[in-house]
Design an enzyme around this catalytic site. Structure first.
Site, short mmCIF file in Angstrom:
data_model
loop_
_atom_site.label_atom_id
_atom_site.label_comp_id
_atom_site.label_asym_id
_atom_site.label_seq_id
_atom_site.Cartn_x
_atom_site.Cartn_y
_atom_site.Cartn_z
N SER A 58 1.10 -1.25 0.13
CA SER A 58 -0.07 0.03 0.15
C SER A 58 0.89 1.30 -0.07
CB SER A 58 -1.00 -0.09 1.41
OG SER A 58 -1.67 -0.92 0.96
N HIS A 72 -3.10 1.10 -4.79
CA HIS A 72 -2.61 -0.03 -5.22
C HIS A 72 -2.72 0.30 -6.72
CE1 HIS A 72 -1.45 -2.92 -2.03
NE2 HIS A 72 -2.32 -1.96 -1.26
N HIS A 132 -5.28 -9.15 -1.85
CA HIS A 132 -5.55 -9.42 -0.57
C HIS A 132 -6.49 -10.52 -0.52
CE1 HIS A 132 -3.75 -5.19 -0.93
NE2 HIS A 132 -2.94 -5.53 0.23
N TYR A 167 -8.63 -10.29 1.68
CA TYR A 167 -9.76 -9.56 2.20
C TYR A 167 -10.71 -8.97 1.03
CZ TYR A 167 -7.19 -5.26 1.85
OH TYR A 167 -6.22 -4.15 1.64
N GLU A 168 -9.96 -8.71 -0.21
CA GLU A 168 -10.68 -8.27 -1.17
C GLU A 168 -11.76 -9.26 -1.58
OE1 GLU A 168 -8.22 -6.06 -4.16
OE2 GLU A 168 -6.68 -6.74 -2.89
N ALA A 182 2.66 -2.14 4.21
CA ALA A 182 2.50 -1.29 5.08
C ALA A 182 1.84 -2.18 6.35
CB ALA A 182 1.62 -0.52 4.67
N MET A 190 -1.80 -7.22 6.61
CA MET A 190 -3.15 -8.21 6.15
C MET A 190 -2.43 -8.77 4.74
SD MET A 190 -6.02 -5.31 6.49
CE MET A 190 -6.24 -4.30 7.70
N SER A 191 -1.34 -8.94 4.39
CA SER A 191 -0.89 -9.56 3.38
C SER A 191 0.51 -10.14 3.47
CB SER A 191 -0.62 -8.42 2.26
OG SER A 191 0.62 -7.68 2.85
N ASN A 204 1.46 3.02 11.54
CA ASN A 204 0.72 3.21 12.44
C ASN A 204 1.12 2.45 13.59
OD1 ASN A 204 -0.74 1.45 10.50
ND2 ASN A 204 -1.54 1.05 12.53
N HIS A 254 -7.01 3.91 6.38
CA HIS A 254 -6.34 3.55 5.52
C HIS A 254 -5.58 5.08 4.77
CE1 HIS A 254 -4.44 1.13 2.19
NE2 HIS A 254 -5.05 1.90 1.35
#
Ligand SMILES: O=P(O)(O)O[C@@H]1C[C@H](O)[C@@H](CO)O1
Ligand SMILES: Nc1nc2[nH]cnc2c(=O)[nH]1
Length: 273
Positions: A32, A63, A85, A87-88, A115, A213-214, A237, A248
């Site tokens: 990201s 992306h 990802h 989650y997509e 990230a 998350m990746s 973060n 995001h």
């Protein structure tokens, strides 16, 4: 034994070779807000994901959604400007399909970037972290199901999932560039929610230094395929419980802020692989 999956890999890689993506040495997955590095590739061949047979498309802000081949750091590189990802809504084979295609194109080394939220309390947003290992908290594995021995072994050794020599290369290059790089364990969650404070406390207790998350699925498949892997996280973060209001926009804002340092580091790492 050719099956639907290996035929799809063949179809995508043959298409990309026909576009001029000849024998890349290094694969690069840009997370990201980190995609700009691919714009520095010289003699570039750029192919949008939607033009590549069997490829998914990126749906996340930050992306770009294209494959970029060219000269970077003195090597032939094929870079994902945007990744996929779980989650997509993609399944694990779709998420990791680009790694299979990179392998089919001839890639030997894979640099994975992302990230991530800082779980380690010594980390600060803007830090870059060498991934020394990962913990798969996604609950699924991309190698689930029948194994195709042409692609890799049934049971993959993950004892050096992040190549130790490559970790030393990143450390050396960071020191040469006066970058105070961190090291740590990346804990991969499914997303798309950020972690709860309790999940961040669990991650810390279990030895995680960053939450993402990746990366985990891609690195598992890369090891299955016999690629050597280097991983770098951009800590964007403080993970939940250490700050309020994770979002995001802030993630992309921080990757933008550290972009030049990140690009300089990764380019030099590629040079030294
Ligand atoms: O693709 P990466 O892992 O770099 O992106 C991280 C994980 C989510 O996609 C996004 C959340 O802000 O950042
Ligand atoms: N899982 C997870 N992914 C991230 N990507 C950027 N920040 C975070 C975070 O705090 N948690």
């Amino acid at each position: 034994m050719a099956d639907k999956y290996t035929q799809a890999i063949e179809k995508a890689s043959t298409f990309l070779e026909s576009k001029g993506m000849e024998k890349p040495e290094v694969g690069l997955i840009l997370g990201s807000g980190l995609g700009e590095l691919a714009n520095e590739a010289e003699n570039a061949v750029v192919v949008p994901y939607e033009d590549i047979p069997e490829f998914p498309v990126s749906t996340v802000e930050g992306h770009a959604g294209q494959l970029v081949y060219g000269d970077l750091g003195g090597k032939k590189v094929v870079a994902m400007q945007g990744r996929f990802h779980y989650y997509e809504g993609y399944d694990m084979q779709e998420v990791t399909f680009p790694v299979r295609v990179m392998k089919a194109l001839g890639v030997k080394s894979l640099v994975v970037t992302n990230a991530a939220g800082g779980v380690n309390e010594d980390f600060t947003p803007g830090d870059l972290m060498i991934i020394t290992d990962h913990i798969n908290m996604i609950g699924v594995n991309p190698l689930h199901g029948p194994n195709n021995n042409e692609l890799g072994p049934r049971f993959t050794d993950m004892s050096s999932a992040y190549n130790k020599e490559y970790q030393a290369v990143i450390e050396k290059v960071a020191s040469q560039q006066n970058i105070d790089v961190k090291k740590g364990v990346y804990m991969g969650f499914s997303g798309p929610t950020y972690e709860t404070p309790a999940e961040v406390r669990m991650a810390r207790t279990l030895g995680g230094d960053a939450a993402g998350m990746s990366t985990v699925p891609e690195v598992i498949v890369a090891n299955h395929a016999g690629l050597k892997v280097a991983g770098i996280s951009c800590i964007t973060n403080y993970a939940a419980g250490m700050q309020e209001n994770l979002n995001h926009d802030e993630v992309v804002e921080v990757t933008t802020r550290v972009r030049e340092t990140f690009k300089s580091l990764v380019k030099s790492v590629i040079e030294n692989l």
